[in-house]
Structures are given as C-alpha cells and as structure tokens.
Motif scaffolding. Structure first.
Motif, PDB file in Angstrom:
ATOM      1  N   GLY A 262      47.790   0.212   4.523  1.00  0.00           N
ATOM      2  CA  GLY A 262      46.366   0.171   4.807  1.00  0.00           C
ATOM      3  C   GLY A 262      45.596   1.248   4.059  1.00  0.00           C
ATOM      4  O   GLY A 262      46.145   2.295   3.683  1.00  0.00           O
ATOM      5  N   LEU A 263      44.300   0.995   3.850  1.00  0.00           N
ATOM      6  CA  LEU A 263      43.424   1.944   3.165  1.00  0.00           C
ATOM      7  C   LEU A 263      42.067   1.962   3.851  1.00  0.00           C
ATOM      8  O   LEU A 263      41.512   0.905   4.175  1.00  0.00           O
ATOM      9  N   LEU A 264      41.527   3.156   4.055  1.00  0.00           N
ATOM     10  CA  LEU A 264      40.157   3.326   4.531  1.00  0.00           C
ATOM     11  C   LEU A 264      39.329   3.891   3.393  1.00  0.00           C
ATOM     12  O   LEU A 264      39.580   5.004   2.925  1.00  0.00           O
ATOM     13  N   VAL A 265      38.346   3.113   2.914  1.00  0.00           N
ATOM     14  CA  VAL A 265      37.380   3.618   1.943  1.00  0.00           C
ATOM     15  C   VAL A 265      36.302   4.334   2.739  1.00  0.00           C
ATOM     16  O   VAL A 265      35.606   3.722   3.553  1.00  0.00           O
ATOM     17  N   PHE A 266      36.164   5.645   2.508  1.00  0.00           N
ATOM     18  CA  PHE A 266      35.346   6.489   3.386  1.00  0.00           C
ATOM     19  C   PHE A 266      34.140   7.037   2.644  1.00  0.00           C
ATOM     20  O   PHE A 266      34.242   7.521   1.508  1.00  0.00           O
TER      21      PHE A 266
ATOM     22  N   ILE B  47      47.662   6.063   7.115  1.00  0.00           N
ATOM     23  CA  ILE B  47      47.073   5.179   6.112  1.00  0.00           C
ATOM     24  C   ILE B  47      46.533   6.027   4.970  1.00  0.00           C
ATOM     25  O   ILE B  47      46.294   7.229   5.124  1.00  0.00           O
ATOM     26  N   ARG B  48      46.320   5.390   3.825  1.00  0.00           N
ATOM     27  CA  ARG B  48      45.649   6.064   2.735  1.00  0.00           C
ATOM     28  C   ARG B  48      44.147   6.101   3.011  1.00  0.00           C
ATOM     29  O   ARG B  48      43.601   5.184   3.630  1.00  0.00           O
ATOM     30  N   VAL B  49      43.498   7.145   2.525  1.00  0.00           N
ATOM     31  CA  VAL B  49      42.049   7.277   2.643  1.00  0.00           C
ATOM     32  C   VAL B  49      41.500   7.540   1.257  1.00  0.00           C
ATOM     33  O   VAL B  49      41.992   8.431   0.544  1.00  0.00           O
ATOM     34  N   LEU B  50      40.499   6.761   0.866  1.00  0.00           N
ATOM     35  CA  LEU B  50      39.815   6.959  -0.409  1.00  0.00           C
ATOM     36  C   LEU B  50      38.394   7.418  -0.115  1.00  0.00           C
ATOM     37  O   LEU B  50      37.560   6.642   0.343  1.00  0.00           O
ATOM     38  N   SER B  51      38.112   8.690  -0.361  1.00  0.00           N
ATOM     39  CA  SER B  51      36.784   9.257  -0.126  1.00  0.00           C
ATOM     40  C   SER B  51      35.976   9.154  -1.410  1.00  0.00           C
ATOM     41  O   SER B  51      36.444   9.541  -2.482  1.00  0.00           O
ATOM     42  N   VAL B  52      34.749   8.630  -1.305  1.00  0.00           N
ATOM     43  CA  VAL B  52      33.927   8.316  -2.476  1.00  0.00           C
ATOM     44  C   VAL B  52      32.728   9.251  -2.548  1.00  0.00           C
ATOM     45  O   VAL B  52      31.996   9.418  -1.569  1.00  0.00           O
TER      46      VAL B  52
ATOM     47  N   ASP C 135      47.660  -2.965   0.520  1.00  0.00           N
ATOM     48  CA  ASP C 135      47.488  -4.400   0.648  1.00  0.00           C
ATOM     49  C   ASP C 135      45.994  -4.702   0.588  1.00  0.00           C
ATOM     50  O   ASP C 135      45.220  -4.163   1.390  1.00  0.00           O
ATOM     51  N   PRO C 136      45.532  -5.554  -0.330  1.00  0.00           N
ATOM     52  CA  PRO C 136      44.090  -5.836  -0.416  1.00  0.00           C
ATOM     53  C   PRO C 136      43.515  -6.439   0.861  1.00  0.00           C
ATOM     54  O   PRO C 136      42.303  -6.351   1.079  1.00  0.00           O
ATOM     55  N   ALA C 137      44.366  -7.017   1.700  1.00  0.00           N
ATOM     56  CA  ALA C 137      43.889  -7.570   2.967  1.00  0.00           C
ATOM     57  C   ALA C 137      43.762  -6.507   4.051  1.00  0.00           C
ATOM     58  O   ALA C 137      43.285  -6.799   5.151  1.00  0.00           O
TER      59      ALA C 137
ATOM     60  N   THR D 215      42.149   7.355  15.265  1.00  0.00           N
ATOM     61  CA  THR D 215      43.307   7.172  14.396  1.00  0.00           C
ATOM     62  C   THR D 215      44.305   6.178  14.981  1.00  0.00           C
ATOM     63  O   THR D 215      44.957   5.436  14.238  1.00  0.00           O
ATOM     64  N   ASN D 216      44.400   6.120  16.311  1.00  0.00           N
ATOM     65  CA  ASN D 216      45.254   5.097  16.927  1.00  0.00           C
ATOM     66  C   ASN D 216      44.726   3.701  16.627  1.00  0.00           C
ATOM     67  O   ASN D 216      45.498   2.770  16.370  1.00  0.00           O
ATOM     68  N   HIS D 217      43.400   3.550  16.663  1.00  0.00           N
ATOM     69  CA  HIS D 217      42.806   2.253  16.367  1.00  0.00           C
ATOM     70  C   HIS D 217      43.063   1.872  14.910  1.00  0.00           C
ATOM     71  O   HIS D 217      43.418   0.723  14.606  1.00  0.00           O
ATOM     72  N   LEU D 218      42.893   2.834  13.995  1.00  0.00           N
ATOM     73  CA  LEU D 218      43.144   2.560  12.589  1.00  0.00           C
ATOM     74  C   LEU D 218      44.606   2.218  12.343  1.00  0.00           C
ATOM     75  O   LEU D 218      44.922   1.282  11.583  1.00  0.00           O
ATOM     76  N   ARG D 219      45.500   2.939  12.989  1.00  0.00           N
ATOM     77  CA  ARG D 219      46.923   2.657  12.831  1.00  0.00           C
ATOM     78  C   ARG D 219      47.250   1.248  13.303  1.00  0.00           C
ATOM     79  O   ARG D 219      47.983   0.509  12.644  1.00  0.00           O
ATOM     80  N   SER D 220      46.681   0.847  14.425  1.00  0.00           N
ATOM     81  CA  SER D 220      46.933  -0.489  14.963  1.00  0.00           C
ATOM     82  C   SER D 220      46.337  -1.581  14.079  1.00  0.00           C
ATOM     83  O   SER D 220      46.957  -2.613  13.845  1.00  0.00           O
ATOM     84  N   ALA D 221      45.112  -1.349  13.575  1.00  0.00           N
ATOM     85  CA  ALA D 221      44.416  -2.390  12.835  1.00  0.00           C
ATOM     86  C   ALA D 221      44.907  -2.556  11.405  1.00  0.00           C
ATOM     87  O   ALA D 221      44.845  -3.652  10.847  1.00  0.00           O
ATOM     88  N   LEU D 222      45.420  -1.477  10.798  1.00  0.00           N
ATOM     89  CA  LEU D 222      45.718  -1.503   9.371  1.00  0.00           C
ATOM     90  C   LEU D 222      47.192  -1.392   9.055  1.00  0.00           C
ATOM     91  O   LEU D 222      47.579  -1.180   7.903  1.00  0.00           O
ATOM     92  N   HIS D 223      48.062  -1.550  10.034  1.00  0.00           N
ATOM     93  CA  HIS D 223      49.512  -1.546   9.785  1.00  0.00           C
ATOM     94  C   HIS D 223      50.045  -2.942  10.034  1.00  0.00           C
ATOM     95  O   HIS D 223      49.657  -3.607  10.981  1.00  0.00           O
TER      96      HIS D 223
END
Length: 371
Positions: free
Chosen positions: A138-142, A169-174, A208-210, A363-371
C-alpha cells in the motif's frame, strides 16, 4: 540568543513553577521555554502528570468538550513563545518550520527514506518516499497542511515517518507549489498530477496501483478531497481511500466553530483569513469545488473516506458537514471525532495523552485498508 537549559535545570525550573501561584507560572515558564531547542519538549512531557496539569492551568471546556490537559500545556507554551506577525509568507514559513522542529519528536526508524521528483501540473515537484521495514504493497500519497502557504517536506517529516512505520505502508509526501507565488488552483492541479503519477509509477514505487490512497491534514486534507473528486470526475485513476485529517473544505461560508475557537487553539480566525486570501486572491474561485470541495454538485461514487475532526478546531463544523454530505451521497465513510483535541494535532508527536491514541486509530485503519 537564548541559551539552551541543561536538562536538570530545565526540570528544576518547571517543578518549581508548578508550585508557584498562577501569577508567577507564566513568567517562570516563559523564561524557561525561550531556551528550548529542537525536540526539547520531550523533558517537559517527562514530568509527572500532576505537574503537567498544574503547568497547563485551569481546565478549558467549550461547547461540551474538555481540552486534553497535555495539549493545553503545549498551547500555553506556544502562547509564551515570541510572536511573529504574519506579514509575509517567508516569515510565516520560517516560524512554522521552527515550531515543527519543536513538536515532531524523535523520528521513527524506517528501512529507507528517499528524496525524488514527481510530476506536477507544470514541471517536476520535490517529493519524499518513506519505506518502513516489512512494508506492504500500500501507498499513501500525502499532502502537508499549512494553509497552502507554509509547510514543506520537512515540517511533516515526523508525521510521515510515523504513519509509514506504524501502518506498515509506504508514504509519498509531495512538495506542491505554495501561494501566494502559485495561487489556486495551482496546488490542487499539482496534487492531481502527483497522485496520478504515483499510480502510473506504482511498480517503480514497489506498490500495488489498486492500493494507492491519498491523504493530508488541514489544507493538505483539502487537496486530498479535491484529488478524490477530480480524479473520479475526470476519469483518472482514483484513490483506494481518502484520508482527510481536520480538512478545510469550504473557503466561502463560516460556521459556529469559527467563532467558538477563533483564538488560542493553534489555528486562529486571522490565520484562516490570511491563508485564504493568499491562496485565493481572486474571490470568484472560492465556490469552485477545486477550492471548496464541499460545494461540489455531485458527491456520489467516491472512494471510501477516513475523516477526522477535532473538538477545539475552527474547521470542526465544516469537516463534520462534509462527512455528513459524503454519507448522504452513499459513500462509505469512517468519521472519527476527537473532542479533546485541536487543529493540527496530527503533527504534535511529542504530546502524550489522547494524541497517540488518535494516531494509532489512523494507522490501524490504514493498515487494514491498504494491506
């Protein structure tokens, strides 16, 4: 220039301050905090809880919510630091960077942090990729907060590191372009371009792009909401999830929380107007959904949302209203109110109490949603 106090003297001064009457607390605390250096709030919060409560002052209750005492102590320290009037963007940016150094704490350990460039609306933008140990796909674009005027990769480095480490998850800060040099809708178009770039380059980023989500805090939450709407409406790859932390979603109307918390809770009424006028010097663009996403005619068909509001935040009511509008349009949404916290809490990583609990829920929500 004020000298940094040794740890034993720092603790001693604060312990002494806690025993003094309130009329003397401010003068002792002010004399102490002028010597603080980066990350030196840590010894302040290592003091016993009873001492911290005494230093924080009388409990603050507004609109049925009781302010977290450890957060109240930080607000008291902030109010005692030298004031810098927001006369220009450069001064405001410098003050924000200095404040963030004080509050971000010890950086989380990651496998790798890499600076890179991503596509913006008109050329390349700086970005930073955070890769935790045992990262999932998973990736979060932040997008960082700061009223579209202040903030950068460094001001939110601690938060992005913490999200990556704790969510796995990976995080991409822009580093999108800021106003007033680049007024609206430049930041929004940069955000849209950067997000679509991340999906297109998912293999290069190891994701994963999804499973590419978008998120941000405050003004960054605004940009994340805009990205979500615009990618769906424009037929572009859209996020798997949008994460909106106390977002600014309406630059036109004001709601009761703007009056309730107009001063003393990090984001003031004057701040809101100053940021708005820098980002949208042309008032006619403010009702456009690319600036005020709550004003979109159609909110149907959007990805799942994780949205937080803070009880002591002037933007609380517009965030709550946006959550209700998303739900009414049939979108899956998780709205998490944090009644004891104020605007900007996600970046206050040195503060104990309710803030770590709020971060863990995210972070628990992100882990659940993006794994």
């Amino acid at each position: 220039m004020a000298r940094s106090l040794p740890a034993d003297r720092f603790w001693g001064r604060l312990l002494l301050a806690s025993l003094l009457v309130n009329s003397r607390l401010d003068s002792v605390l002010r004399d102490t905090v002028t010597g603080l250096q980066a990350n030196s709030l840590t010894p302040l919060y290592a003091l016993p809880a009873a001492v911290r409560r005494r230093l924080a002052g009388a409990p603050i209750q507004i609109d049925g919510n009781l302010l977290d005492p450890d957060l109240q102590l930080l607000l008291r320290v902030d109010n005692l630091l030298p004031r810098t009037t927001k006369t220009d963007a450069a001064t405001a940016r410098a003050r924000f960077r200095n404040l963030c150094k004080l509050i971000q704490g010890t950086p989380a350990e990651l496998q790798r942090v890499t600076d890179l460039t991503v596509r913006g609306a008109d050329g390349q933008l700086g970005a930073r990729l955070y890769i935790p140990r045992d990262a999932g796909r998973g990736l979060l674009v932040f997008f960082h907060g700061g009223g579209w005027v202040v903030g950068d990769l460094d001001t939110h480095d601690g938060l992005c590191r913490a999200i990556a480490a704790d969510a796995g998850i990976r995080v991409l800060s822009v580093d999108y372009r800021l106003a007033p040099e680049a007024p609206a809708p430049t930041a929004a178009e940069d955000a849209i371009a950067a997000f679509t770039w991340a999906v297109e380059h998912a293999d290069d980023l190891g994701v994963d792009p999804a499973l590419v989500a978008v998120g941000g805090d405050s003004a960054g939450g605004n940009l994340a909401a805009v990205v979500t709407q615009q990618t769906v409406r424009r037929g572009l790859p859209h996020p798997a999830l949008q994460v909106l932390l106390y977002p600014a979603v309406d630059l036109v109307a004001r709601r009761p929380s703007r009056d309730l918390f107009s001063e003393g809770f990090i984001l003031s009424e004057n701040d809101i107007i100053w940021y708005r006028d820098h980002y949208t010097p042309d008032p006619t663009i403010r009702p456009d959904p690319i600036v005020s996403p709550i004003r979109a005619d159609d909110l149907t068909g959007l990805p799942p949302t994780y949205l937080t509001t803070a009880g002591f935040d002037p933007l609380r009511d517009e965030g709550l209203e946006y959550a209700q509008a998303l739900r009414a349009a049939g979108n899956p949404i998780t709205h998490i109110p944090h009644p004891t916290l104020c605007h900007g809490y996600a970046n206050l990583l040195t503060v104990p109490g309710k803030i770590p609990q709020a971060q863990t829920h995210l972070t628990n929500h992100l882990r659940s949603a993006l794994h």
